[in-house]
Design a protein around this motif. Structure first.
Motif, PDB file in Angstrom:
ATOM      1  N   PHE A  13      -0.058  -6.360 -24.387  1.00 28.18           N
ATOM      2  CA  PHE A  13      -0.073  -6.916 -22.819  1.00 28.18           C
ATOM      3  C   PHE A  13      -0.457  -6.006 -21.784  1.00 28.18           C
ATOM      4  O   PHE A  13       0.009  -4.952 -21.828  1.00 28.18           O
ATOM      5  N   GLU A  14      -1.206  -6.409 -20.966  1.00 32.27           N
ATOM      6  CA  GLU A  14      -1.841  -5.644 -20.108  1.00 32.27           C
ATOM      7  C   GLU A  14      -1.026  -5.852 -18.569  1.00 32.27           C
ATOM      8  O   GLU A  14      -0.819  -7.177 -18.182  1.00 32.27           O
ATOM      9  N   PHE A  15      -0.881  -4.889 -18.019  1.00 31.47           N
ATOM     10  CA  PHE A  15      -0.203  -4.873 -16.478  1.00 31.47           C
ATOM     11  C   PHE A  15      -0.932  -4.132 -15.456  1.00 31.47           C
ATOM     12  O   PHE A  15      -1.875  -3.375 -16.129  1.00 31.47           O
ATOM     13  N   PHE A  16      -0.869  -4.411 -14.375  1.00 33.45           N
ATOM     14  CA  PHE A  16      -1.417  -3.682 -13.057  1.00 33.45           C
ATOM     15  C   PHE A  16      -0.177  -2.766 -12.336  1.00 33.45           C
ATOM     16  O   PHE A  16       0.946  -3.242 -12.491  1.00 33.45           O
ATOM     17  N   PRO A  17      -0.576  -1.419 -12.121  1.00 34.11           N
ATOM     18  CA  PRO A  17       0.650  -0.814 -11.431  1.00 34.11           C
ATOM     19  C   PRO A  17       1.251  -1.585 -10.222  1.00 34.11           C
ATOM     20  O   PRO A  17       0.439  -1.673  -9.240  1.00 34.11           O
ATOM     21  N   PRO A  18       2.282  -1.658 -10.236  1.00 41.42           N
ATOM     22  CA  PRO A  18       2.704  -2.467  -8.666  1.00 41.42           C
ATOM     23  C   PRO A  18       2.773  -1.468  -7.713  1.00 41.42           C
ATOM     24  O   PRO A  18       2.809  -0.212  -7.867  1.00 41.42           O
ATOM     25  N   ASN A  19       2.807  -1.756  -6.490  1.00 47.82           N
ATOM     26  CA  ASN A  19       2.691  -1.048  -5.142  1.00 47.82           C
ATOM     27  C   ASN A  19       3.838  -1.228  -4.399  1.00 47.82           C
ATOM     28  O   ASN A  19       3.914  -0.642  -3.420  1.00 47.82           O
ATOM     29  N   THR A  20       4.824  -2.014  -4.676  1.00 45.83           N
ATOM     30  CA  THR A  20       6.246  -2.070  -3.943  1.00 45.83           C
ATOM     31  C   THR A  20       7.147  -1.919  -4.791  1.00 45.83           C
ATOM     32  O   THR A  20       7.018  -2.168  -6.328  1.00 45.83           O
ATOM     33  N   GLY A  21       8.460  -1.439  -4.398  1.00 46.82           N
ATOM     34  CA  GLY A  21       9.702  -1.430  -5.005  1.00 46.82           C
ATOM     35  C   GLY A  21       9.992  -2.757  -5.792  1.00 46.82           C
ATOM     36  O   GLY A  21      10.272  -2.928  -6.858  1.00 46.82           O
ATOM     37  N   LYS A  58       3.290   6.443 -13.255  1.00 46.42           N
ATOM     38  CA  LYS A  58       4.865   5.945 -12.924  1.00 46.42           C
ATOM     39  C   LYS A  58       4.992   4.683 -13.582  1.00 46.42           C
ATOM     40  O   LYS A  58       6.003   4.558 -14.316  1.00 46.42           O
ATOM     41  N   ALA A  59       4.343   3.719 -13.619  1.00 51.50           N
ATOM     42  CA  ALA A  59       4.598   2.504 -14.289  1.00 51.50           C
ATOM     43  C   ALA A  59       4.638   2.561 -15.803  1.00 51.50           C
ATOM     44  O   ALA A  59       5.532   2.118 -16.586  1.00 51.50           O
ATOM     45  N   VAL A  60       3.799   3.435 -16.239  1.00 44.81           N
ATOM     46  CA  VAL A  60       3.732   3.981 -17.877  1.00 44.81           C
ATOM     47  C   VAL A  60       5.241   4.529 -18.150  1.00 44.81           C
ATOM     48  O   VAL A  60       5.575   4.325 -19.354  1.00 44.81           O
ATOM     49  N   LEU A  61       5.476   5.598 -17.295  1.00 51.58           N
ATOM     50  CA  LEU A  61       6.474   6.059 -17.599  1.00 51.58           C
ATOM     51  C   LEU A  61       8.036   5.269 -17.554  1.00 51.58           C
ATOM     52  O   LEU A  61       8.737   5.452 -18.607  1.00 51.58           O
ATOM     53  N   ASP A  62       7.997   4.350 -16.426  1.00 52.48           N
ATOM     54  CA  ASP A  62       9.005   3.355 -16.376  1.00 52.48           C
ATOM     55  C   ASP A  62       9.016   2.388 -17.594  1.00 52.48           C
ATOM     56  O   ASP A  62      10.323   2.275 -18.108  1.00 52.48           O
ATOM     57  N   LEU A  63       7.836   2.385 -18.221  1.00 53.38           N
ATOM     58  CA  LEU A  63       7.758   1.218 -19.588  1.00 53.38           C
ATOM     59  C   LEU A  63       8.314   2.204 -20.742  1.00 53.38           C
ATOM     60  O   LEU A  63       9.288   1.461 -21.400  1.00 53.38           O
ATOM     61  N   CYS A  64       8.073   3.378 -20.671  1.00 54.61           N
ATOM     62  CA  CYS A  64       8.606   4.024 -21.776  1.00 54.61           C
ATOM     63  C   CYS A  64      10.021   4.461 -21.740  1.00 54.61           C
ATOM     64  O   CYS A  64      10.716   4.507 -22.712  1.00 54.61           O
ATOM     65  N   GLU A  65      10.525   4.592 -20.547  1.00 56.28           N
ATOM     66  CA  GLU A  65      11.793   4.932 -20.328  1.00 56.28           C
ATOM     67  C   GLU A  65      12.734   3.653 -20.936  1.00 56.28           C
ATOM     68  O   GLU A  65      13.705   3.897 -21.482  1.00 56.28           O
ATOM     69  N   ALA A  66      12.047   2.773 -20.513  1.00 58.48           N
ATOM     70  CA  ALA A  66      12.893   1.337 -21.003  1.00 58.48           C
ATOM     71  C   ALA A  66      12.808   1.123 -22.619  1.00 58.48           C
ATOM     72  O   ALA A  66      13.127  -0.154 -22.945  1.00 58.48           O
ATOM     73  N   GLY A  67      12.019   2.027 -23.295  1.00 61.70           N
ATOM     74  CA  GLY A  67      11.973   1.680 -24.762  1.00 61.70           C
ATOM     75  C   GLY A  67      10.838   1.149 -25.194  1.00 61.70           C
ATOM     76  O   GLY A  67      10.926   0.737 -26.353  1.00 61.70           O
TER      77      GLY A  67
END
Ligand code: FAD
Length: 281
Positions: A13-21, A58-67
């Motif tokens: 599944f593909e995402f784009f990096p979000p630009n707001t919190g 950041k988006a990739v690391l957040d995804l990795c951190e969430a497992g």
């Protein structure tokens, strides 16, 4: 289609990096929901000329951190070898081993194309600098890339990316499975033995889809365009019709040997989940 069948199916599944919190929170929710479908990985796009470099990471690391397993996209046009090396090193330092490697498009008004011209040069550079560390996906165009001078030249360009060391390919989206099967046959005739995973665009809004399709050269067949146009602002009918035709196409693709599916989710879980459930995956 023999070589396609040798691979285990790969769903992503593909995402784009979000630009707001707020966007980041929504993406975390979307990923959580889609993770229940057990895809092989999520990927996160990369803005033209490296404009989203930090946000993609950041988006990739957040995804990795969430497992979750996650792969950043990286594009090379407009970039120097040293800045691409730095980005790749940063990915490597964070333990990332999977990339989607692209040429990208120059942002309008950019005068210089940088030190890379085409994606095969990026793939070769990654292999030269990082050996086999990364599993590399590249883009494929069953309806041919809009800038290609001819179908054969585009196939040759695809071949150069594979010969430079790409492991697998994901296609631009399409709504006509014949072009995909023809493309796969052409690749096989050239002796290319990598999985070519169809990119799937769920249909949510017609105006947005028409805009994307015009710019990336993905054809919306006339009968589909006419039906979608005819629904006007009736979003429910657009979604219902879109779900029917995209699900049917996915079904045909998988039944005839496609080695998986890559969904362009636009950071939304709903349509992708419904297609997935209807396919009984
Ligand atoms: P290439 O493979 O380099 O091809 C680009 C064009 O150049 C083609 O027309 C090809 O035929 C031609 N060509 C190649 N080599 C030569 C040569 N030696 N001489 C003459 N012509 C040549 N864009 C982003 O900005 N960020 C993303 O995250 C992103 N993700 C994507 C993911 C997927 C799965 C796909 C399918 C596309 C994605 N794109 C993304 C879009 C992509 O960057 C554009 O389609 C871009 O225009 C081409 O990139 P490419 O890697 O396919 O380029």
């Amino acid at each position: 289609m023999e070589s396609q069948k040798k691979y285990t199916r790969c769903f992503s599944f593909e995402f784009f990096p979000p630009n707001t919190g707020e966007g980041a929170e929504k993406l975390a929710q979307t990923a959580k929901q889609l993770a229940q479908l057990k895809p092989e990985f999520f990927s996160v796009t990369y803005g033209a000329g490296g404009s989203t470099r930090e946000r993609t990471l950041k988006a990739v690391l957040d995804l990795c951190e969430a497992g979750h397993a996650a792969a950043p996209h990286i594009s090379c046009i407009g970039s120097s070898r040293s800045s691409v090396r730095e980005t790749l090193q940063e990915y490597k330092n964070h333990g990332i081993r999977h990339l989607v490697a692209l040429r990208g498009d120059l942002p309008s008004g950019t005068a210089t194309s940088g030190e890379f011209h085409y994606a095969n040069e990026l793939v070769a550079f990654i292999r030269e600098e990082f050996g086999g560390h990364f599993f590399i996906e590249v883009a494929a165009y069953p309806e041919y890339h809009p800038q290609s001078r001819s179908a054969q030249e585009d196939l040759n360009a695809f071949r150069r990316k594979i010969e430079a060391g790409a492991d697998s390919a994901i296609t631009q989206y399409f709504f006509n499975s014949d072009c995909y099967f023809h493309f796969v046959e052409e690749c096989e005739a050239m002796g290319l033995r990598v999985p070519v995973v169809p990119g799937i665009m769920p249909i949510g809004r017609f105006s947005q889809l028409a805009r994307f399709s015009d710019s990336c050269g993905a054809e919306i067949p006339r009968w589909i365009r006419k039906k979608l146009e005819g629904y006007g602002d009736d979003t429910a009918s657009i979604r219902a019709f879109g779900l029917d035709i995209v699900t049917d196409m996915c079904d045909r693709l998988l039944a005839n040997g496609a080695p998986g599916l890559h969904f362009y989710t636009l950071n939304q879980a709903g349509l992708t989940t419904t297609i997935w459930q209807r396919l009984g995956l």
